[in-house]
Design a protein around this motif. Structure first.
Motif, PDB file in Angstrom:
ATOM      1  N   VAL A   1       0.815  -1.218   0.000  1.00 13.89           N
ATOM      2  CA  VAL A   1       0.000   0.000   0.000  1.00 13.89           C
ATOM      3  C   VAL A   1       0.843   1.259   0.000  1.00 13.89           C
ATOM      4  CG1 VAL A   1      -1.959  -1.089   1.140  1.00 13.89           C
ATOM      5  CG2 VAL A   1      -0.177  -0.012   2.507  1.00 13.89           C
ATOM      6  N   THR A   2       2.102   1.144   0.388  1.00 15.30           N
ATOM      7  CA  THR A   2       2.939   2.342   0.346  1.00 15.30           C
ATOM      8  C   THR A   2       3.576   2.457  -1.023  1.00 15.30           C
ATOM      9  OG1 THR A   2       4.712   1.061   1.269  1.00 15.30           O
ATOM     10  CG2 THR A   2       3.430   2.395   2.785  1.00 15.30           C
ATOM     11  N   SER A   3       3.904   3.663  -1.342  1.00 17.42           N
ATOM     12  CA  SER A   3       4.304   3.907  -2.718  1.00 17.42           C
ATOM     13  C   SER A   3       5.814   3.883  -2.860  1.00 17.42           C
ATOM     14  CB  SER A   3       3.805   5.285  -3.126  1.00 17.42           C
ATOM     15  OG  SER A   3       4.402   6.245  -2.308  1.00 17.42           O
TER      16      SER A   3
ATOM     17  N   LEU B   1       6.358   8.029  -6.282  1.00 22.65           N
ATOM     18  CA  LEU B   1       4.984   8.419  -5.951  1.00 22.65           C
ATOM     19  C   LEU B   1       4.923   9.002  -4.543  1.00 22.65           C
ATOM     20  CD1 LEU B   1       3.073   5.378  -7.435  1.00 22.65           C
ATOM     21  CD2 LEU B   1       3.431   7.625  -8.447  1.00 22.65           C
TER      22      LEU B   1
ATOM     23  N   ILE C   1       4.292  11.229  -1.575  1.00 22.10           N
ATOM     24  CA  ILE C   1       3.317  12.277  -1.287  1.00 22.10           C
ATOM     25  C   ILE C   1       3.827  13.076  -0.109  1.00 22.10           C
ATOM     26  CG2 ILE C   1       0.955  12.770  -0.577  1.00 22.10           C
ATOM     27  CD1 ILE C   1       0.091  10.256  -1.942  1.00 22.10           C
TER      28      ILE C   1
ATOM     29  N   PHE D   1       4.308  15.048   3.198  1.00 26.19           N
ATOM     30  CA  PHE D   1       3.677  15.017   4.513  1.00 26.19           C
ATOM     31  C   PHE D   1       3.069  13.656   4.847  1.00 26.19           C
ATOM     32  CE2 PHE D   1       3.265  19.488   3.162  1.00 26.19           C
ATOM     33  CZ  PHE D   1       4.113  20.053   4.099  1.00 26.19           C
ATOM     34  N   MET D   2       2.593  12.935   3.865  1.00 27.93           N
ATOM     35  CA  MET D   2       2.035  11.621   4.163  1.00 27.93           C
ATOM     36  C   MET D   2       3.149  10.617   4.427  1.00 27.93           C
ATOM     37  SD  MET D   2      -1.264  11.470   4.189  1.00 27.93           S
ATOM     38  CE  MET D   2      -1.634   9.770   3.838  1.00 27.93           C
ATOM     39  N   GLU D   3       4.248  10.805   3.749  1.00 25.97           N
ATOM     40  CA  GLU D   3       5.353   9.867   3.871  1.00 25.97           C
ATOM     41  C   GLU D   3       6.631  10.649   4.156  1.00 25.97           C
ATOM     42  OE1 GLU D   3       5.293   8.011   0.132  1.00 25.97           O
ATOM     43  OE2 GLU D   3       3.378   7.021   0.459  1.00 25.97           O
ATOM     44  N   PRO D   4       7.550  10.014   4.848  1.00 25.05           N
ATOM     45  CA  PRO D   4       8.800  10.732   5.135  1.00 25.05           C
ATOM     46  C   PRO D   4       9.569  11.035   3.864  1.00 25.05           C
ATOM     47  CG  PRO D   4       8.928   8.444   5.833  1.00 25.05           C
ATOM     48  CD  PRO D   4       7.515   8.687   5.463  1.00 25.05           C
ATOM     49  N   ALA D   5      10.214  12.180   3.869  1.00 25.59           N
ATOM     50  CA  ALA D   5      11.002  12.575   2.700  1.00 25.59           C
ATOM     51  C   ALA D   5      12.383  11.948   2.796  1.00 25.59           C
ATOM     52  CB  ALA D   5      11.112  14.094   2.652  1.00 25.59           C
TER      53      ALA D   5
ATOM     54  N   LEU E   1       7.197  18.020   9.582  1.00 28.45           N
ATOM     55  CA  LEU E   1       6.252  17.077   8.975  1.00 28.45           C
ATOM     56  C   LEU E   1       6.725  16.636   7.591  1.00 28.45           C
ATOM     57  CD1 LEU E   1       2.660  18.357   9.780  1.00 28.45           C
ATOM     58  CD2 LEU E   1       3.942  16.517  10.826  1.00 28.45           C
ATOM     59  N   LEU E   2       7.358  17.552   6.880  1.00 29.61           N
ATOM     60  CA  LEU E   2       7.835  17.208   5.542  1.00 29.61           C
ATOM     61  C   LEU E   2       8.968  16.191   5.618  1.00 29.61           C
ATOM     62  CD1 LEU E   2       7.416  18.083   2.542  1.00 29.61           C
ATOM     63  CD2 LEU E   2       9.352  19.610   2.862  1.00 29.61           C
ATOM     64  N   VAL E   3       9.848  16.379   6.573  1.00 29.62           N
ATOM     65  CA  VAL E   3      11.010  15.486   6.684  1.00 29.62           C
ATOM     66  C   VAL E   3      10.582  14.110   7.198  1.00 29.62           C
ATOM     67  CG1 VAL E   3      13.142  15.107   7.975  1.00 29.62           C
ATOM     68  CG2 VAL E   3      12.678  17.335   6.977  1.00 29.62           C
ATOM     69  N   GLY E   4       9.747  14.095   8.232  1.00 34.82           N
ATOM     70  CA  GLY E   4       9.430  12.822   8.866  1.00 34.82           C
ATOM     71  C   GLY E   4       8.081  12.239   8.502  1.00 34.82           C
ATOM     72  N   GLY E   5       7.248  13.021   7.813  1.00 36.88           N
ATOM     73  CA  GLY E   5       5.901  12.536   7.545  1.00 36.88           C
ATOM     74  C   GLY E   5       5.021  12.723   8.773  1.00 36.88           C
TER      75      GLY E   5
ATOM     76  N   ARG F   1      -5.357   4.652   1.637  1.00 35.64           N
ATOM     77  CA  ARG F   1      -3.908   4.681   1.706  1.00 35.64           C
ATOM     78  C   ARG F   1      -3.454   4.907   3.146  1.00 35.64           C
ATOM     79  NH1 ARG F   1      -0.177   6.099  -2.126  1.00 35.64           N
ATOM     80  NH2 ARG F   1       1.803   6.853  -1.319  1.00 35.64           N
TER      81      ARG F   1
END
Lengths: 86, 242
Positions: free
Chosen positions: A11-13, A17, A19, A21-25, B47-51, B116
């Motif tokens: 389910v994770t991209s 893909l 996104i 804030f939804m996923e760690p950068a 939030l951007l770094v860790g989600g 998701r």
């Protein structure tokens, strides 16, 4: 019934893909670079509260950021000398 | 027009909801904008770094947690207290809880329909995200505390010769705080006041003891308290007499 890890992977991209804030950068550069926005934010928030007139806020925030970075670098150099050179 | 206490409380709540909003409400718009940019910028960067998984009221124990197991055994996260000082963290936390991996693995046909889920973050990303969001919350606490002392713009700043920059002289108190309109301005900025001797501040000096005096107490005439130098002179004089 599938294993939970397989399910999570499904389910994770992949990175393409991603996104925000939804996923760690995944940060390709050194994490130490993130020290700069941290120091800037702390300096400006502190100075916005502390100083009397906001006219010199931009300059004083930069000065405080520079001082924090300088003394952190100084402390890092001193610790490096203590651990590696002695 | 709201009384001073209500204004302060409203400003503090507004700052909790949106950093800098309280200063904006009191008319300190530049300060509010800088606080908004710095605190929310730091929070968003975290939030951007860790989600969004960095905002969690329970701390991760091991890999089992990441699979959604043993959730009740996890300890409370100390970082969450700092993060919750910015109200949007609570919204993000609710969203995170709703999008976590399920307790039990789903069947493949169910997993397709599952919305998701949030991918947990690890290592540096997790730690930095948690750190940034928590520091943003602590900075917001600093801004909220500052609002206790700050009078609306145009009251503290407009007085000719005033140098307080809209800073009230005494903290908010349910029993002893007079209206912001009636508070005389102190003899300098907070920086200066902390260094100013009591004699320089004169009758306008506020000590913690002054806060215990109710608003109905009659003002007592005060003599300027001795400075450090005056005390030294007095001590020398006494020694000379002895």
């Amino acid at each position: 019934m599938i294993d939970a890890s397989v399910q999570l992977a499904g389910v994770t991209s992949p990175i393409l893909l991603w996104i925000p804030f939804m996923e760690p950068a995944g940060i390709p550069f050194s994490y130490l670079v993130l020290l700069l926005p941290l120091v800037l934010a702390v300096s400006y928030a502190y100075k916005a509260i502390k100083i009397e007139h906001v006219d010199g806020l931009a300059r004083e925030g930069l000065v405080l950021s520079g001082q924090i970075l300088f003394f952190m670098a100084l402390a890092a150099a001193a610790l490096w000398m203590m651990t590696d050179l002695w | 027009m709201l009384p001073a206490e209500m204004r302060s409380v409203a400003a503090i709540v507004a700052t909790w909801v949106l950093p800098g909003a309280g200063h904006w409400l009191l008319g300190h718009r530049v300060r509010g904008s800088v606080l908004l940019a710095s605190i929310m910028g730091l929070w968003l960067l975290g939030l951007l770094v860790g989600g969004i998984s960095v905002i969690d009221h329970l701390k991760p124990l091991d890999e089992e947690w990441r699979m959604g197991r043993d959730r009740p055994t996890r300890a409370r996260s100390f970082w969450y207290y700092g993060q919750s000082l910015v109200a949007p963290s609570l919204v993000v936390h609710r969203f995170h809880m709703a999008r976590q991996a399920p307790e039990q693995p789903l069947a493949p046909e169910e997993a397709i329909d599952e919305p998701r889920m949030v991918m947990p973050s690890f290592a540096h990303g997790y730690e930095l995200g948690q750190l940034f969001t928590a520091i943003a919350g602590i900075l917001n606490l600093l801004a909220m505390i500052d609002l206790l002392w700050r009078v609306p713009a145009g009251k503290g700043q407009a007085a000719p010769g005033s140098t307080t920059g809209g800073v009230r002289r005494r903290p908010l108190s349910s029993t002893s705080l007079p209206s912001a309109d009636t508070v005389p301005e102190a003899a300098g900025t907070r920086d200066q006041r902390s260094q100013t001797t009591q004699a320089e501040a004169g009758q306008e000096h506020v000590s913690p003891k002054d806060d215990e005096v109710g608003p109905t107490s009659a003002p007592k005439p005060q003599e300027p308290p001795p400075t450090g130098e005056a005390q030294a002179n007095e001590q020398r004089r006494r020694e000379g007499e002895a």
